[in-house]
Design an enzyme around this catalytic site. Structure first.
Site, mmCIF file in Angstrom:
data_model
loop_
_atom_site.group_PDB
_atom_site.id
_atom_site.type_symbol
_atom_site.label_atom_id
_atom_site.label_comp_id
_atom_site.label_asym_id
_atom_site.label_seq_id
_atom_site.Cartn_x
_atom_site.Cartn_y
_atom_site.Cartn_z
ATOM 1 N N HIS A 103 0.833 -1.209 0.000
ATOM 2 C CA HIS A 103 0.000 0.000 0.000
ATOM 3 C C HIS A 103 0.862 1.251 0.000
ATOM 4 O O HIS A 103 2.070 1.210 0.234
ATOM 5 C CB HIS A 103 -0.921 0.038 1.231
ATOM 6 C CG HIS A 103 -0.203 0.164 2.535
ATOM 7 N ND1 HIS A 103 0.456 -0.876 3.138
ATOM 8 C CD2 HIS A 103 -0.042 1.231 3.366
ATOM 9 C CE1 HIS A 103 0.994 -0.472 4.268
ATOM 10 N NE2 HIS A 103 0.721 0.811 4.429
ATOM 11 N N ASP A 105 0.296 5.156 1.912
ATOM 12 C CA ASP A 105 -0.512 5.527 3.077
ATOM 13 C C ASP A 105 -1.654 6.498 2.767
ATOM 14 O O ASP A 105 -1.481 7.473 2.031
ATOM 15 C CB ASP A 105 0.388 6.126 4.168
ATOM 16 C CG ASP A 105 1.299 5.073 4.781
ATOM 17 O OD1 ASP A 105 0.888 3.902 4.834
ATOM 18 O OD2 ASP A 105 2.410 5.427 5.204
ATOM 19 N N HIS A 260 4.734 0.360 -0.004
ATOM 20 C CA HIS A 260 5.517 -0.397 0.977
ATOM 21 C C HIS A 260 4.706 -1.560 1.517
ATOM 22 O O HIS A 260 3.476 -1.592 1.403
ATOM 23 C CB HIS A 260 6.044 0.498 2.100
ATOM 24 C CG HIS A 260 4.984 1.218 2.868
ATOM 25 N ND1 HIS A 260 4.341 2.339 2.400
ATOM 26 C CD2 HIS A 260 4.443 0.974 4.095
ATOM 27 C CE1 HIS A 260 3.463 2.765 3.291
ATOM 28 N NE2 HIS A 260 3.496 1.955 4.321
ATOM 29 N N ARG A 275 5.641 5.825 14.291
ATOM 30 C CA ARG A 275 5.426 6.414 12.956
ATOM 31 C C ARG A 275 4.911 7.841 13.032
ATOM 32 O O ARG A 275 4.048 8.168 13.859
ATOM 33 C CB ARG A 275 4.430 5.578 12.154
ATOM 34 C CG ARG A 275 4.435 5.972 10.675
ATOM 35 C CD ARG A 275 3.522 5.101 9.854
ATOM 36 N NE ARG A 275 2.216 5.726 9.705
ATOM 37 C CZ ARG A 275 1.268 5.255 8.915
ATOM 38 N NH1 ARG A 275 1.470 4.144 8.222
ATOM 39 N NH2 ARG A 275 0.102 5.869 8.830
HETATM 40 C C1 SIN Z 1 3.337 0.989 7.797
HETATM 41 O O1 SIN Z 1 2.642 0.581 6.876
HETATM 42 O O2 SIN Z 1 3.451 2.182 8.053
HETATM 43 C C2 SIN Z 1 4.119 -0.002 8.641
HETATM 44 C C3 SIN Z 1 5.444 -0.323 8.044
HETATM 45 C C4 SIN Z 1 6.221 -1.292 8.907
HETATM 46 O O3 SIN Z 1 5.756 -1.651 9.985
HETATM 47 O O4 SIN Z 1 7.312 -1.694 8.493
#
Ligand code: SIN
Length: 284
Positions: A103, A105, A260, A275
């Site tokens: 995805h 974000d 990602h 995050r």
């Molecule tokens: C996310 O999608 O922000 C998580 C990425 C991760 O946990 O590596």
């Protein structure tokens, strides 16, 4: 884009995407010259990784703010004492992970995230890597016919698609918990399937397997075969990199031109990431 640097070292992780940056201490206030090089590397490599950084949440926020205004992730409570930071935790007994599907974000928002910043507080002894994929490269590799067809299409993005992937707390009964969960079914936005990056001027494929449900003006049945083709096309190995985390690594990536995917291969181990979501603009 020029790729020589005076103040930092930039080592690509893979030809298409990702680079490790060294020679900088992110707990300090960076000069404009140093930040300009980091920003240039960010636009060139899409995902940057800084190992061995000792950061408070406040220092993480201060570095994030150099990229632009901080956004808010709608479905999670912030960490204690810092409204800009959320904790992404998978406990040793849990089996599903947050965001565990390819995805980019918050595409279900009118102004999806510019980028995200993840700071590794605790990483599993084995597993728990994250992958990224370069959506400029994915777009460039499409045929002229497909590019032409996609050029006028808009994707409908919904927070409700794969909503389990948004869960912050993984209960045995499968119930979704977290902030604003009642809004999951209503958060939707349409965006161009081919977007032009506001800073590089390059075109990229802008779809998100976790969120894109159909093309505007087409049915789900009509859209799905094309979307499935694009999802598979977008994550071909030559467009990707895979990052092996170590504790105290900070990653920052560009959601406007990259996907990602956090791998969920570390059951029995705890992983904790903090995050920050950077505020984006309306994709065009
Ligand atoms: C996310 O999608 O922000 C998580 C990425 C991760 O946990 O590596």
């Amino acid at each position: 884009m020029e790729n020589t640097y005076k103040h930092i070292s930039v080592e690509p992780l893979a030809p298409a995407i990702g680079a490790e940056v060294s020679g900088v201490d992110l707990s300090q206030i960076l000069s404009d010259e140093v930040f300009a090089e980091i920003h240039r590397a960010f636009l060139s490599h899409i995902a940057l990784f800084f190992r061995d950084q000792t950061l408070t949440s406040g220092q993480q926020v201060a570095f994030a703010a150099r990229f632009g205004p901080i956004g808010r992730y709608p479905f999670a409570e912030p960490v204690d004492g810092n409204p800009d930071v959320i904790a992404i935790i998978k406990e040793a007994h849990q089996t599903s992970n947050f965001g565990g599907i390819w995805h980019t974000d918050t595409t279900y928002l009118e102004k999806p995230s510019l980028g995200s910043m993840l700071y590794a507080r605790q990483v599993p002894a084995v597993g728990g890597d994250t992958m990224w994929s370069n959506m400029y490269a994915a777009y460039d590799a499409l045929s002229d016919g497909m590019k032409e067809m996609l050029s006028s299409l808009r994707g409908i993005n919904s927070a409700a698609k794969n909503k389990d992937a948004l869960r912050m707390d993984h209960l045995e009964d499968g119930a979704m918990t977290g902030k604003n969960v009642e809004e999951v079914d209503v958060k939707m936005a349409t965006h161009p399937v081919v977007r032009t990056h506001p800073e590089t001027g390059r075109k990229s494929l802008y779809i998100s397997q976790a969120h894109t449900i159909a093309f505007e003006g087409m049915t789900i049945a009509e859209s799905t075969p094309i979307l499935e083709y694009l999802y598979a096309h977008a994550i071909q190995e030559e467009f990707t990199c895979r990052f092996r985390w170590t504790a105290n690594t900070l990653a920052v990536w560009d959601n406007r031109c990259g996907l990602h995917y956090p791998l969920n291969d570390y059951h029995g181990h705890r992983r904790e990431m903090h995050r920050i979501t950077l505020q984006g603009d309306v994709p065009v």
